[in-house]
Design an enzyme around this catalytic site. Structure first.
Site, PDB file in Angstrom:
ATOM      1  CG  ASP A 252      -2.029  -0.979   1.171  1.00 46.34           C
ATOM      2  OD1 ASP A 252      -2.263  -1.542   0.088  1.00 46.34           O
ATOM      3  OD2 ASP A 252      -2.660  -1.218   2.214  1.00 46.34           O
ATOM      4  CG  MET A 253       0.839   6.010  -1.392  1.00 49.22           C
ATOM      5  SD  MET A 253      -0.380   7.216  -1.987  1.00 49.22           S
ATOM      6  CE  MET A 253       0.657   8.433  -2.742  1.00 49.22           C
TER       7      MET A 253
END
Length: 562
Positions: free
Chosen positions: A410-411
């Site tokens: 995930d970012m």
């Protein structure tokens, strides 16, 4: 409406808000920190909800209350009236206590439940059709015929099966007789004997055909009588289907939304250009569209919005009592796109790149793959609005080699990420991820102190179709998701843990942390399932897999920086 316009707005006292600057731009509804005025408005609305006695609704906050516990999203909209006075409007999503219209809250965009409405009249007709269908289903003769058909079908199958078994035995007997008389009879006698066997065989086939036709006719007679009942059911169902579709379409046309310039659009118009093609169920019933509609219809200027959850958490998604949440994307984003047209809105944070100034650290590199330590805030692959990513940076560095992403983080998650340099290495390592033979360990800080020392979480997950990228816990259609965890360090208000994801579902660790059936403690900085912080405190610390060339196990370990 049962209440006039002025009863819907609550005004702030000048003394309370004198030192608070009005917002320069309206809230970006899908990611925001509530403005001070909306926090005050929300606190006042929450006080009302805590002290009111007229709403007969079980929010699940009182264990002694009867009925199904249903929490609700509530919204506040800070507005400026035509005389320049500052106040706020309140709304709830959907229905509350079985009704659309309550004191203290703005009315729905369209009240389908108002007395003698076309919706209620048509709903009554549809309910009558349902009653007629139920009446046919429970008709004594129809039930008797269905029962008879079931018994006769079983009887026919058994009788035919036994007869076919007998025919098979007859065939075996004829085969043995042929073998016995093949060498004992002369040619003419054997020919006469064979002709007699053939007549027996044809007779058996004829008898099977007679029996089959007998049962076919018998069952057909019963099925014909049943079909008369079912034709009536199908006719009613078709009428119900057509009426329901027409009613839905009529509802879509009744939900008409305004914007600041007085332009109006129906739900059907708004959603016709989206990927859905038509409005999803309950579109237009959320709090923020209701609030904006009332504001525009009465000449109020919207200044800021906020939505919060009130009540027990739902079983499928992450919702905490009194916590603020963004407007939903699937149902509200197309509507708000029209309603907020031409307004000055806070900057969209999804267009910003929080990882822009961060450094991508190379942990290991050979001719087959590279292992990087991805900083929090940097995408693994380019997004719709942001190109900067692990992929784009490696492509720029390598120039002649195409980076092949094996897996993603995930970012907001930092830590170890593997990127292949050749298709063969990519296939080899990705296969290990798919077969779950890769060992992974994450470190996270949870938003409260937890009592247990270790455990395993098994909660199935699926995507929230109308609120991407959020996930839901779903025991009907969710994919099995398993996480093993262990306590590392407990503080007064936080807990550091290690996670070992035994499956690799989207947002698995974040959901298993936040959900009440998991650890019930969102990861610090999780803006989807908890509350924002300077970063998401989740780090992919350890990876172990088989090298695609040497076939030896290799491992990488990078400690978290929190």
């Amino acid at each position: 409406m049962g209440n006039n316009t002025h009863n819907r707005i609550s005004y702030f006292s000048d003394k309370l808000i004198n030192d608070i600057a009005l917002p320069e731009r309206f809230t970006f509804p899908f990611f925001y920190e509530p403005h001070r005025l909306t926090k005050i408005a929300a606190a006042k609305l929450q006080h009302y909800l805590e002290t009111q006695t007229e709403l007969d609704h079980n929010f699940g906050l009182n264990g002694n209350q009867d009925g199904l516990a249903i929490g609700k999203m509530f919204g506040v909209l800070v507005v400026q009236d035509t005389e320049g006075k500052i106040g706020y409007l309140s709304a709830f999503s959907g229905k509350l206590a079985g009704s659309n219209d309550h004191v203290k809250f703005v009315p729905p965009v369209f009240d389908m439940l108002v007395e003698n409405s076309f919706f209620l009249k048509e709903q009554e007709i549809i309910n009558t059709i349902n009653t007629q269908v139920s009446k046919i289903w429970s008709d004594g003769e129809y039930e008797h015929l269905r029962h008879d058909l079931k018994q006769l079908s079983a009887q026919s199958e058994q009788e035919l099966a036994e007869f076919k078994k007998q025919l098979k035995n007859n065939k075996e007997i004829r085969k043995k007789l042929r073998e016995q008389h093949k060498h004992t009879l002369n040619q003419d006698d054997y020919a006469q004997f064979e002709a007699n066997l053939i007549r027996h065989s044809l007779h058996d086939k004829h008898q099977l055909n007679v029996l089959t036709q007998k049962w076919k006719q018998h069952l057909g007679e019963v099925q014909g009588k049943i079909a008369q009942f079912e034709a009536g059911i199908e006719t009613l169902k078709n009428e119900r289907r057509e009426r329901s579709a027409a009613l839905q379409q009529q509802l879509f046309e009744q939900y008409v939304f305004l914007n600041k310039d007085g332009e109006s659009k129906s739900l059907q118009e708004i959603f016709s250009t989206t990927i859905y093609g038509k409005p999803p169920s309950a579109a237009g019933e959320c709090a923020t569209p209701k609030l904006l509609q009332f504001a525009f219809a009465n000449g109020y200027k919207p200044l800021a919005m906020a939505e919060f959850w009130w009540g027990a958490a739902p079983k499928s998604e992450i919702k905490k009592h009194k916590q603020f949440y963004p407007a939903c994307t699937g149902k509200c984003k197309p509507i708000l796109g029209h309603m907020l047209k031409g307004m000055q809105i806070d900057e969209d944070p999804f267009l910003q790149n929080p990882g822009e100034s961060s450094k991508l650290e190379i942990i290991f590199e050979d001719q087959y793959f590279v292992v990087v330590n991805k900083p929090a805030g940097l995408l693994s692959v380019p997004g719709v609005n942001i190109q900067d990513s692990v992929y784009s940076r490696l492509k720029l560095t390598w120039q002649t080699i195409e980076p092949l992403i094996v897996h993603r983080l995930d970012m907001g998650t930092s830590g170890l990420l593997v990127v292949a340099k050749t298709p063969e290495a990519h296939k080899h390592i990705q296969k290990q991820f798919l077969k779950r033979t890769v060992s992974k360990r994450y470190t996270a800080i949870l938003s409260k102190a937890i009592d247990q020392a270790e455990g395993e979480i098994d909660l199935p997950l699926r995507g929230d179709f109308y609120n991407r990228p959020r996930q839901l816990v779903c025991f009907e259609s969710g994919k099995r998701s398993v996480t093993r965890w262990k306590l590392v360090e407990r503080q007064e208000a936080t807990t550091k843990v290690h996670f070992w994801p035994l499956t690799g579902r989207t947002h698995q660790l974040r959901m298993h942390s936040a959900h009440e059936l998991g650890l019930n403690a969102p990861i610090v900085g999780d803006d989807l399932y908890g509350t924002s912080a300077e970063r998401l405190y989740l780090h992919a610390a350890y990876l172990e897999f088989v090298h695609p060339s040497t076939n030896e196990k290799i491992s990488f370990d990078v400690a978290e920086d929190f």
